[in-house]
Design an enzyme around this catalytic site. Structure first.
Site, PDB file in Angstrom:
ATOM      1  N   GLU A 136       0.830  -1.209   0.000  1.00  0.00           N
ATOM      2  CA  GLU A 136       0.000   0.000   0.000  1.00  0.00           C
ATOM      3  C   GLU A 136       0.865   1.260   0.000  1.00  0.00           C
ATOM      4  OE1 GLU A 136      -2.704  -0.071   3.320  1.00  0.00           O
ATOM      5  OE2 GLU A 136      -4.004  -1.567   2.375  1.00  0.00           O
ATOM      6  N   GLU A 176      -6.051  -7.410  -0.335  1.00  0.00           N
ATOM      7  CA  GLU A 176      -6.340  -7.227   1.093  1.00  0.00           C
ATOM      8  C   GLU A 176      -7.661  -6.487   1.251  1.00  0.00           C
ATOM      9  OE1 GLU A 176      -3.131  -5.616   3.680  1.00  0.00           O
ATOM     10  OE2 GLU A 176      -4.730  -4.375   4.540  1.00  0.00           O
TER      11      GLU A 176
END
Ligand code: IDC
Length: 380
Positions: free
Chosen positions: A217, A305
């Site tokens: 991320e 995710e």
């Protein structure tokens, strides 16, 4: 070896036959961002028969016969049945070029919850939870609180490799997640990432189990054009040089939400997918619309995710929104992994504090989200 080559030849022949026999639409490459690609990859073009008929029990060539237990003797377990995955248009497809969806759990930080990397836990995820992939989250650097790759390279790699070996043994897919969270700019550790991905992709070259996720991320202002894309352009060739066919997932800016920036300036490599992450009580219609629009425009997306709760990993679970998300992902054949396989006292963790790490979890050893996501996996 001869047998192996023969099987490869057969697989190639079958793929060509299948491709020719399939709808002509199902032939895009991963960089086809043409305006009509959503039309081209409409699920309805693929018959449900061919969609689900991919457990070829006669063909186990991809599973690595030498590495396995009796679990691999039939091709009903994931990797034997589906082999080397690749990206076709927006779809992840299996060795028979049929759309294939990975669904499974992400570990928490491997070095924080090392006990969960064990055979019984992964076997439970495969056979009881009905999942086909485990994402192995290796935090790169986390507020210097120890136990991350930067201050424990060997320990992190050992656990990661243990996880990959278990997936190979159990015939599951494994996502090797270079868990960029802090710092938010993946470029900061380009040298370390290069060294790591060179090492790990040499080690698992040719293993159909392995998928690489090169930056979880990106955040804190790391942009697609200025940071993430240049980073990916350095790391992908390193992996490709060792393991040319592996699928690679690339994170996107703003904690893997800005897939539209990747669509505007995609990477020029095959077999790449772009990560979208959501936490269902935080991210709703806006992000779902972005996903739908980007997929319609031809972007291959992987939800590596997600959580049923809010983006902090806490708060309450929102299963109504999670259902909307997962129904959308299913309709688009987008793969997903739930955060997280751990027993930390945190809404997002699937196991209760006393649930233990050894699998065979009973309902009362599962958290609210653990129970819910297990039921969802079992419903397929
Ligand atoms: C969280 C963990 C939590 C840990 C925190 C910081 O659940 O125990 O203290 O990281 O390291 C993400 C990240 C993921 C986060 C998760 C929940 O990829 O690492 O895990 N989250 O906050 N993105 C959105 C949410």
């Amino acid at each position: 070896m001869k047998k192996f080559c023969g099987k490869i030849a057969l697989a190639v022949f079958m793929s060509i036959t299948l491709l020719c026999g399939c709808t002509r639409e199902f032939k895009g490459n991963s960089n086809n961002f043409g305006s009509n690609s959503s039309e081209s990859f409409n699920n309805s073009e693929i018959s449900s028969e061919s969609y689900f008929n991919s457990s070829d029990t006669s063909d186990t060539e991809q599973s690595g016969d030498e590495s396995n237990s009796s679990d691999n003797n039939t091709a009903t377990t994931p990797v034997s049945a589906h082999g080397q995955l690749s990206v076709s248009g927006t779809y992840l497809v299996d060795k028979n070029n049929q759309p294939y969806q990975l669904r499974g759990m992400s570990t928490h930080g491997l070095t924080w919850f090392p006990d969960f990397v064990n055979e019984q836990a992964f076997l439970t995820l495969r056979d009881d939870w009905n999942t086909n992939v485990v994402r192995l989250a290796m935090y790169v650097d986390e507020w210097n609180n120890g136990q991350c790759y930067m201050n424990n390279k060997q320990g992190s790699r050992d656990l990661l490799e243990k996880g990959v070996e278990l997936c190979i043994k159990l015939d599951m897919y494994a996502i090797i997640d270079w868990h960029v969270l802090n710092p938010g700019d993946p470029l900061k550790y380009t040298n370390e990432a290069t060294e790591f991905f060179d090492y790990i992709s040499k080690k698992y070259a040719g293993r159909p189990n392995v998928i690489y996720e090169i930056c979880n991320e990106p955040n804190s202002g790391a942009s697609w054009d200025g940071n993430v894309k240049p980073y990916a352009e350095k790391i992908i060739p390193v992996i490709r040089a060792n393991d040319p066919d592996a699928v690679i997932i690339v994170g996107t800016p703003t904690w893997s939400q800005d897939i539209d920036q990747a669509l505007a300036n995609p990477l020029n490599f095959d077999n790449v997918m772009y990560a979208l992450h959501f936490y269902a009580d935080t991210h709703r219609d806006d992000l779902r619309n972005r996903l739908q629009n980007c997929v319609n425009a031809g972007l291959p997306v992987f939800v590596s995710e997600f959580g049923c709760c809010d983006a902090s990993g806490g708060g309450g679970n929102n299963f109504a929104e999670t259902t909307k998300w997962l129904d959308l992902l299913d309709s688009l054949n987008v793969s997903y992994c739930n955060w997280a396989l751990a027993n930390k006292n945190e809404t997002c963790c699937a196991i209760t504090g006393s649930g233990g790490a050894n699998g065979n979890w009973t309902d009362d050893q599962l958290s609210e989200s653990g129970k819910w996501i297990r039921n969802r996996f079992k419903s397929y």
